[in-house]
Design a protein around this motif. Structure first.
Motif, PDB file in Angstrom:
ATOM      1  N   ASP A 131       0.845  -1.199   0.000  1.00  0.00           N
ATOM      2  CA  ASP A 131       0.000   0.000   0.000  1.00  0.00           C
ATOM      3  C   ASP A 131       0.886   1.257   0.000  1.00  0.00           C
ATOM      4  O   ASP A 131       1.122   1.871   1.025  1.00  0.00           O
ATOM      5  CB  ASP A 131      -0.927  -0.014   1.216  1.00  0.00           C
ATOM      6  CG  ASP A 131      -1.922   1.133   1.214  1.00  0.00           C
ATOM      7  OD1 ASP A 131      -2.069   1.812   0.177  1.00  0.00           O
ATOM      8  OD2 ASP A 131      -2.552   1.343   2.267  1.00  0.00           O
ATOM      9  N   MET A 132       1.344   1.621  -1.194  1.00  0.00           N
ATOM     10  CA  MET A 132       2.291   2.728  -1.344  1.00  0.00           C
ATOM     11  C   MET A 132       1.676   4.091  -0.983  1.00  0.00           C
ATOM     12  O   MET A 132       2.351   4.953  -0.457  1.00  0.00           O
ATOM     13  CB  MET A 132       2.812   2.787  -2.779  1.00  0.00           C
ATOM     14  CG  MET A 132       3.430   1.491  -3.271  1.00  0.00           C
ATOM     15  SD  MET A 132       5.106   1.239  -2.730  1.00  0.00           S
ATOM     16  CE  MET A 132       5.997   2.283  -3.822  1.00  0.00           C
ATOM     17  N   ASN A 133       0.382   4.276  -1.281  1.00  0.00           N
ATOM     18  CA  ASN A 133      -0.239   5.576  -1.030  1.00  0.00           C
ATOM     19  C   ASN A 133      -0.966   5.641   0.317  1.00  0.00           C
ATOM     20  O   ASN A 133      -1.636   6.629   0.618  1.00  0.00           O
ATOM     21  CB  ASN A 133      -1.194   5.954  -2.173  1.00  0.00           C
ATOM     22  CG  ASN A 133      -2.324   4.959  -2.329  1.00  0.00           C
ATOM     23  OD1 ASN A 133      -2.472   4.032  -1.546  1.00  0.00           O
ATOM     24  ND2 ASN A 133      -3.123   5.166  -3.372  1.00  0.00           N
ATOM     25  N   HIS A 134      -0.869   4.585   1.111  1.00  0.00           N
ATOM     26  CA  HIS A 134      -1.410   4.543   2.479  1.00  0.00           C
ATOM     27  C   HIS A 134      -2.920   4.790   2.547  1.00  0.00           C
ATOM     28  O   HIS A 134      -3.404   5.367   3.512  1.00  0.00           O
ATOM     29  CB  HIS A 134      -0.676   5.538   3.390  1.00  0.00           C
ATOM     30  CG  HIS A 134       0.806   5.440   3.313  1.00  0.00           C
ATOM     31  ND1 HIS A 134       1.507   4.363   3.787  1.00  0.00           N
ATOM     32  CD2 HIS A 134       1.725   6.283   2.798  1.00  0.00           C
ATOM     33  CE1 HIS A 134       2.796   4.541   3.579  1.00  0.00           C
ATOM     34  NE2 HIS A 134       2.963   5.689   2.974  1.00  0.00           N
ATOM     35  N   ASP A 135      -3.648   4.307   1.536  1.00  0.00           N
ATOM     36  CA  ASP A 135      -5.100   4.484   1.564  1.00  0.00           C
ATOM     37  C   ASP A 135      -5.827   3.262   2.123  1.00  0.00           C
ATOM     38  O   ASP A 135      -7.052   3.219   2.159  1.00  0.00           O
ATOM     39  CB  ASP A 135      -5.637   4.841   0.175  1.00  0.00           C
ATOM     40  CG  ASP A 135      -5.479   3.708  -0.835  1.00  0.00           C
ATOM     41  OD1 ASP A 135      -4.850   2.677  -0.506  1.00  0.00           O
ATOM     42  OD2 ASP A 135      -5.987   3.860  -1.965  1.00  0.00           O
ATOM     43  N   ASP A 182      -4.123  -1.648  -4.599  1.00  0.00           N
ATOM     44  CA  ASP A 182      -4.750  -1.743  -5.916  1.00  0.00           C
ATOM     45  C   ASP A 182      -3.856  -2.529  -6.875  1.00  0.00           C
ATOM     46  O   ASP A 182      -2.768  -2.982  -6.520  1.00  0.00           O
ATOM     47  CB  ASP A 182      -5.098  -0.358  -6.461  1.00  0.00           C
ATOM     48  CG  ASP A 182      -3.877   0.534  -6.658  1.00  0.00           C
ATOM     49  OD1 ASP A 182      -2.779   0.018  -6.967  1.00  0.00           O
ATOM     50  OD2 ASP A 182      -4.023   1.766  -6.490  1.00  0.00           O
ATOM     51  N   GLU A 189      -0.307  -1.168  -7.365  1.00  0.00           N
ATOM     52  CA  GLU A 189       0.530  -1.440  -6.197  1.00  0.00           C
ATOM     53  C   GLU A 189       0.887  -2.924  -6.101  1.00  0.00           C
ATOM     54  O   GLU A 189       2.011  -3.277  -5.737  1.00  0.00           O
ATOM     55  CB  GLU A 189      -0.184  -0.979  -4.915  1.00  0.00           C
ATOM     56  CG  GLU A 189      -0.297   0.533  -4.816  1.00  0.00           C
ATOM     57  CD  GLU A 189      -1.208   0.992  -3.699  1.00  0.00           C
ATOM     58  OE1 GLU A 189      -0.897   2.038  -3.095  1.00  0.00           O
ATOM     59  OE2 GLU A 189      -2.231   0.317  -3.436  1.00  0.00           O
ATOM     60  N   LYS A 223       3.672  -3.554  -8.542  1.00  0.00           N
ATOM     61  CA  LYS A 223       4.947  -3.026  -8.030  1.00  0.00           C
ATOM     62  C   LYS A 223       5.509  -3.892  -6.909  1.00  0.00           C
ATOM     63  O   LYS A 223       6.714  -4.079  -6.810  1.00  0.00           O
ATOM     64  CB  LYS A 223       4.783  -1.581  -7.556  1.00  0.00           C
ATOM     65  CG  LYS A 223       4.645  -0.587  -8.677  1.00  0.00           C
ATOM     66  CD  LYS A 223       4.537   0.822  -8.137  1.00  0.00           C
ATOM     67  CE  LYS A 223       4.398   1.823  -9.272  1.00  0.00           C
ATOM     68  NZ  LYS A 223       4.248   3.194  -8.786  1.00  0.00           N
ATOM     69  N   TYR A 249       6.307   0.563   3.962  1.00  0.00           N
ATOM     70  CA  TYR A 249       4.894   0.920   3.815  1.00  0.00           C
ATOM     71  C   TYR A 249       4.336   1.632   5.036  1.00  0.00           C
ATOM     72  O   TYR A 249       3.181   2.046   5.026  1.00  0.00           O
ATOM     73  CB  TYR A 249       4.070  -0.322   3.478  1.00  0.00           C
ATOM     74  CG  TYR A 249       4.596  -0.971   2.223  1.00  0.00           C
ATOM     75  CD1 TYR A 249       4.390  -0.388   0.989  1.00  0.00           C
ATOM     76  CD2 TYR A 249       5.355  -2.131   2.290  1.00  0.00           C
ATOM     77  CE1 TYR A 249       4.904  -0.948  -0.164  1.00  0.00           C
ATOM     78  CE2 TYR A 249       5.861  -2.715   1.140  1.00  0.00           C
ATOM     79  CZ  TYR A 249       5.645  -2.110  -0.085  1.00  0.00           C
ATOM     80  OH  TYR A 249       6.160  -2.669  -1.211  1.00  0.00           O
ATOM     81  N   PHE A 253       3.960   4.836   7.445  1.00  0.00           N
ATOM     82  CA  PHE A 253       3.989   6.272   7.141  1.00  0.00           C
ATOM     83  C   PHE A 253       4.329   7.056   8.353  1.00  0.00           C
ATOM     84  O   PHE A 253       4.498   6.640   9.421  1.00  0.00           O
ATOM     85  CB  PHE A 253       2.658   6.753   6.552  1.00  0.00           C
ATOM     86  CG  PHE A 253       1.432   6.266   7.233  1.00  0.00           C
ATOM     87  CD1 PHE A 253       0.564   7.150   7.829  1.00  0.00           C
ATOM     88  CD2 PHE A 253       1.127   4.916   7.284  1.00  0.00           C
ATOM     89  CE1 PHE A 253      -0.591   6.696   8.433  1.00  0.00           C
ATOM     90  CE2 PHE A 253      -0.024   4.467   7.894  1.00  0.00           C
ATOM     91  CZ  PHE A 253      -0.889   5.347   8.473  1.00  0.00           C
TER      92      PHE A 253
END
Length: 192
Positions: free
Chosen positions: A107-111, A115, A118, A121, A190, A192
């Motif tokens: 979860d790269m965007n921490h939402d 997806d 991700e 990647k 991952y 934050f």
């Protein structure tokens, strides 16, 4: 005290209860975090968990070396240190998961959602992480009663039983501690 422990079935009931309650509480907090409002400082706890697990590895190795050398006093001290570290880890882990949503690998965007982009990647490293994590979690649940029985048998001077259970409990406890550190470093990017 040794006779008192060896003949008291209430200690065995306590071990069973603790062995059931710990995974239930942890699972509940992971799936239903309480958000107790401890503040943002709890986000440092995963690094603290890795440090505690690393120290546990050191104390477990020192305990093994001590008993191989016949130094029972040092062995007991290192094993009690390992147990204290385990309790500290558990309290810290519960505190963390009662305040922070679990981080998802990839979860790269921490939402909170991994997806397709991700997932791509993350690649096979996600599978490696999940396999290590699953074995770590499963064995951490299974090892608790074995560790508690090992301590009970040692304290009640049931050394034959202690040795029998330690054959299994020690390597599993070591594996859980080592993989705890590995899991932290795998998922660290991952956080934050």
């Amino acid at each position: 005290m040794e006779k008192e422990l060896s003949g008291n079935k209430s200690y065995l009931r306590i071990i069973f209860i603790i062995s059931l309650v710990i995974p239930l509480v942890v699972a509940f907090l992971i799936f239903f975090p309480a958000k107790l409002g401890a503040g943002s400082w709890v986000k440092v706890l995963p690094a603290v968990h890795a440090i505690i697990n690393s120290l546990t590895v050191v104390t477990l190795i020192a305990a093994l070396v001590s008993i191989k050398k016949g130094n029972i006093v040092a062995h007991r001290s290192f094993m009690f240190a390992s147990l204290v570290l385990g309790v500290l880890f558990l309290v810290s882990y519960i505190l963390y998961h009662s305040n922070v949503q679990s981080v998802k690998f990839g979860d790269m965007n921490h939402d909170g959602v991994v997806d397709e982009i991700e997932l791509t990647k993350a690649g096979t490293s996600r599978v490696v992480y999940l396999v290590v994590l699953a074995s770590h979690i499963l064995l951490s649940i299974l090892v608790v009663p074995f560790v508690l029985f090992a301590f009970y048998y040692a304290l009640s001077n049931q050394i034959v039983r202690h040795r029998k259970i330690v054959k299994y409990a020690y390597p599993v406890w070591m594996y859980v501690s080592v993989t705890g550190v590995i899991v932290y470093f795998l998922i660290k990017p991952y956080y934050f």
